[in-house]
Design an enzyme around this catalytic site. Sequence first.
Site, short mmCIF file in Angstrom:
data_model
loop_
_atom_site.label_atom_id
_atom_site.label_comp_id
_atom_site.label_asym_id
_atom_site.label_seq_id
_atom_site.Cartn_x
_atom_site.Cartn_y
_atom_site.Cartn_z
CB THR A 15 -49.11 -28.33 -21.09
OG1 THR A 15 -49.61 -29.65 -21.24
CG2 THR A 15 -47.64 -28.31 -21.42
CB THR A 95 -53.36 -27.38 -25.63
OG1 THR A 95 -52.75 -28.65 -25.37
CG2 THR A 95 -52.42 -26.25 -25.29
N1 ASP Z 1 -53.47 -32.54 -20.91
C1 ASP Z 1 -53.18 -31.13 -21.04
C2 ASP Z 1 -54.47 -30.36 -20.96
O1 ASP Z 1 -55.18 -30.21 -21.90
C3 ASP Z 1 -52.43 -30.87 -22.27
C4 ASP Z 1 -52.03 -29.45 -22.49
O2 ASP Z 1 -52.34 -28.54 -21.75
O3 ASP Z 1 -51.36 -29.21 -23.51
O4 ASP Z 1 -54.78 -29.88 -19.94
#
Ligand code: ASP
Length: 330
Positions: A15, A95
């Site tokens: 993200t 995340t």
């Molecule tokens: N789907 C994303 C990931 O983990 C979510 C994020 O980065 O918050 O790459």
Amino acid sequence: MTAKANIVVIGTGGTIAGQGKASVNTSTYMCSVLGIDEILGSIPHAGELANLRAEQLLQTGSENFNNTHLLAIGNRVAELLARNDVDGVVITHGTDTIEETAYFLHLTLKSAKPVVVVGSMRPPSAMSSDAALNLYDALAVATHPSSRGLGTLVVANNEIHTARDVVKSNSFKLDAFRSPYGALGYVIEGAPRYYRRPARAHTLDTPWSITTLRSLPKVDIVYAYGALEPGAISAITANARGLIYVGTGNGNVASHLIDPLRDAARRGVHVVRASRTGSGIVLHNGAQPDHEYGWLTVDDQIPQKARILLTLALTQTDDTAALQAVFERY
Ligand code: ASP
């Protein structure tokens, strides 16, 4: 004036590299589209903290990460840390599985130099995005001498967490990262402040070195509920060397699943009881006679981190007592 630290920033997607159609799109956006140069370029004050060099290693959501991705990230970070002209590494990361990658690095890197993994809950294009400040804070942590020797750190929402403990605990809020025993410290106005240190062994004090790991054994996770059928246990353990059994409460096992799990253990699969409660200790020989069944328990580790730990432990031993000792030490 002291010289600025040399920090390498590795981009892997997520993200923090995402982009939405409009600023109101805090949760609907394309993940992993901005390059690491672009992300860094949008934080004009970042260059005041350190001499920065950016590298795009991967560009994908962290939900896709498997053992091969972990090895690739670990090997590149280790190469960089071995260089005299690198003082620390920051990794931008999705995340979703940041807690697993960070824990893997925490256990396998052989350096006291700061390594900080950082992501964001909102893309840079969203209102009140946490992307720029999280990355700025991560750089501030990586450049600071007080961050040396603490293992791999995760920075989010003005907090510094140890990779061992941190977990993403909310699917969309900015305040998503929690450590069961609290953060190690805060970051404020470009400087970290620590209030505690990791108690469990990491980096230089573990027997695993990323530079000698060629492949990783298969360890799977099964999430238990009363209607889980015995066939699911045999199917998931067919090719696995280890199984994290995420039981109810204190790692409880429904009566009809005891035999399938014992069968798996007899076939040489290392069965580890964990808890689906999300926190607390699964007591060895507590809810089940683990010693008699040849089962292990996670101590306080959540299932996804227990998988990382067992995966590494199985690169060195198949001895049940030695494996249990690993859960008590790391
Ligand atoms: N789907 C994303 C990931 O983990 C979510 C994020 O980065 O918050 O790459």
